[in-house]
Write a protein that holds these residues in place. Structure first.
Motif, PDB file in Angstrom:
ATOM      1  N   UNK A  19      24.306 -23.503   6.676  1.00 40.97           N
ATOM      2  CA  UNK A  19      23.681 -22.617   5.306  1.00 40.97           C
ATOM      3  C   UNK A  19      24.489 -23.431   4.563  1.00 40.97           C
ATOM      4  N   UNK A  20      23.852 -24.147   3.390  1.00 36.28           N
ATOM      5  CA  UNK A  20      24.299 -24.075   2.513  1.00 36.28           C
ATOM      6  C   UNK A  20      25.817 -23.805   1.305  1.00 36.28           C
ATOM      7  N   UNK A  21      26.582 -23.893   0.942  1.00 39.54           N
ATOM      8  CA  UNK A  21      27.387 -22.978   0.724  1.00 39.54           C
ATOM      9  C   UNK A  21      27.994 -22.712  -0.858  1.00 39.54           C
ATOM     10  N   UNK A  22      27.696 -22.250  -1.781  1.00 39.24           N
ATOM     11  CA  UNK A  22      27.373 -22.078  -3.463  1.00 39.24           C
ATOM     12  C   UNK A  22      28.415 -22.484  -4.048  1.00 39.24           C
ATOM     13  N   UNK A  23      28.352 -22.591  -5.308  1.00 42.44           N
ATOM     14  CA  UNK A  23      30.078 -22.396  -6.069  1.00 42.44           C
ATOM     15  C   UNK A  23      30.029 -21.678  -5.786  1.00 42.44           C
ATOM     16  N   UNK A  24      29.873 -20.495  -6.116  1.00 41.51           N
ATOM     17  CA  UNK A  24      30.608 -19.158  -6.160  1.00 41.51           C
ATOM     18  C   UNK A  24      31.317 -19.155  -4.290  1.00 41.51           C
ATOM     19  N   UNK A  25      31.261 -18.957  -3.409  1.00 42.14           N
ATOM     20  CA  UNK A  25      31.629 -18.891  -2.520  1.00 42.14           C
ATOM     21  C   UNK A  25      32.185 -19.766  -2.250  1.00 42.14           C
ATOM     22  N   UNK A  89      33.312 -20.020 -16.435  1.00 38.01           N
ATOM     23  CA  UNK A  89      32.083 -19.490 -15.565  1.00 38.01           C
ATOM     24  C   UNK A  89      31.884 -20.674 -15.150  1.00 38.01           C
ATOM     25  N   UNK A  90      30.402 -21.199 -14.352  1.00 34.12           N
ATOM     26  CA  UNK A  90      30.079 -22.678 -13.245  1.00 34.12           C
ATOM     27  C   UNK A  90      28.902 -22.982 -13.875  1.00 34.12           C
ATOM     28  N   UNK A  91      28.176 -23.592 -13.968  1.00 34.08           N
ATOM     29  CA  UNK A  91      27.643 -24.762 -14.686  1.00 34.08           C
ATOM     30  C   UNK A  91      27.066 -25.605 -13.844  1.00 34.08           C
ATOM     31  N   UNK A  92      25.969 -25.816 -13.770  1.00 29.77           N
ATOM     32  CA  UNK A  92      24.952 -26.830 -12.665  1.00 29.77           C
ATOM     33  C   UNK A  92      25.083 -27.941 -13.884  1.00 29.77           C
ATOM     34  N   UNK A  93      25.158 -28.736 -13.506  1.00 29.01           N
ATOM     35  CA  UNK A  93      25.071 -30.343 -13.798  1.00 29.01           C
ATOM     36  C   UNK A  93      24.202 -31.130 -12.846  1.00 29.01           C
ATOM     37  N   UNK A  94      22.926 -30.830 -12.023  1.00 26.30           N
ATOM     38  CA  UNK A  94      22.152 -31.674 -11.967  1.00 26.30           C
ATOM     39  C   UNK A  94      22.150 -30.667 -10.592  1.00 26.30           C
ATOM     40  N   UNK A  95      21.735 -30.766  -9.064  1.00 22.97           N
ATOM     41  CA  UNK A  95      21.805 -30.861  -8.030  1.00 22.97           C
ATOM     42  C   UNK A  95      23.103 -30.803  -7.256  1.00 22.97           C
ATOM     43  N   UNK A  96      23.695 -31.365  -6.959  1.00 25.90           N
ATOM     44  CA  UNK A  96      24.709 -31.694  -6.455  1.00 25.90           C
ATOM     45  C   UNK A  96      26.408 -31.705  -6.979  1.00 25.90           C
ATOM     46  N   UNK A  97      26.437 -31.557  -7.532  1.00 27.18           N
ATOM     47  CA  UNK A  97      27.745 -31.545  -9.536  1.00 27.18           C
ATOM     48  C   UNK A  97      27.109 -29.858 -10.407  1.00 27.18           C
ATOM     49  N   UNK A  98      28.484 -29.032  -9.899  1.00 27.89           N
ATOM     50  CA  UNK A  98      28.634 -28.396 -10.868  1.00 27.89           C
ATOM     51  C   UNK A  98      30.480 -27.978 -11.769  1.00 27.89           C
ATOM     52  N   UNK A  99      30.607 -28.108 -12.270  1.00 25.86           N
ATOM     53  CA  UNK A  99      31.536 -27.483 -13.201  1.00 25.86           C
ATOM     54  C   UNK A  99      32.115 -26.278 -13.406  1.00 25.86           C
ATOM     55  N   UNK A 100      33.394 -25.976 -13.546  1.00 24.45           N
ATOM     56  CA  UNK A 100      33.281 -24.313 -12.678  1.00 24.45           C
ATOM     57  C   UNK A 100      34.869 -24.754 -14.029  1.00 24.45           C
ATOM     58  N   UNK A 101      34.419 -23.758 -14.657  1.00 26.72           N
ATOM     59  CA  UNK A 101      35.513 -23.551 -16.233  1.00 26.72           C
ATOM     60  C   UNK A 101      36.742 -22.465 -16.006  1.00 26.72           C
ATOM     61  N   UNK A 102      37.736 -23.110 -15.090  1.00 30.15           N
ATOM     62  CA  UNK A 102      38.584 -21.664 -15.912  1.00 30.15           C
ATOM     63  C   UNK A 102      39.472 -21.604 -16.730  1.00 30.15           C
ATOM     64  N   UNK A 103      39.746 -20.312 -17.383  1.00 29.06           N
ATOM     65  CA  UNK A 103      40.958 -20.051 -18.285  1.00 29.06           C
ATOM     66  C   UNK A 103      42.540 -18.976 -18.167  1.00 29.06           C
TER      67      UNK A 103
END
Length: 145
Positions: A19-25, A89-103
């Motif tokens: 199973x593919x791991x989600x960015x949240x996981x 926040x977690x923002x998709x940057x296409x199908x295989x990249x995401x940017x996770x913003x931490x503050x």
């Protein structure tokens, strides 16, 4: 008949797909690692589990020439490791990249994750704001030369 039996046998006994791991996981797994550690630096070994191989090699050898080149947590870019990472926040940057913003406080950092073989890995951490240090990968690459 032989072909049908072979296909059915292959389908029945094929290993289960991962199973593919989600960015949240992924971020939950990383935060759990933070809760389990009292301090980050332990040789930066956790980066081997969470970073892409290229970033792991840079982090692993960051202090070879200068002991203070990387004297902080590379993920939160801080000295005091928080009990969890403050994901904004977690923002998709296409199908295989995401940017996770931490503050936290006056610092924002963006963790770029890439998906490979069903798992997310940290490709870079970019610190922004007053105490932001820019791209971790670029800084360590420059220091290596």
């Amino acid at each position: 008949m032989w072909v049908v039996t072979t296909v059915v046998t292959t389908l029945v006994f094929a290993p289960p797909a991962h199973a593919m791991e989600t960015p949240q996981q992924f971020m939950a797994r990383l935060s759990a690692k933070y809760r389990d550690m009292d301090h980050w630096p332990r040789g930066y070994q956790p980066c081997s589990e969470f970073c892409e191989p290229a970033l792991w090699q840079l982090v692993k050898h960051a202090n070879d020439k200068d002991d203070a080149a990387l004297d902080y947590d590379p993920f939160c870019q801080c000295q005091d490791t928080p009990p969890n990472l403050p994901v904004q926040s977690i923002r998709a940057m296409g199908l295989s990249a995401v940017d996770v913003t931490l503050h936290r406080a006056d610092t924002t950092w963006v963790m770029t994750l890439h998906l490979k073989d069903g798992q997310w890995r940290i490709a870079d951490v970019i610190g922004q704001g007053r105490s932001g240090l820019g791209s971790l990968k670029a800084r360590l690459t420059k220091a290596e030369k």
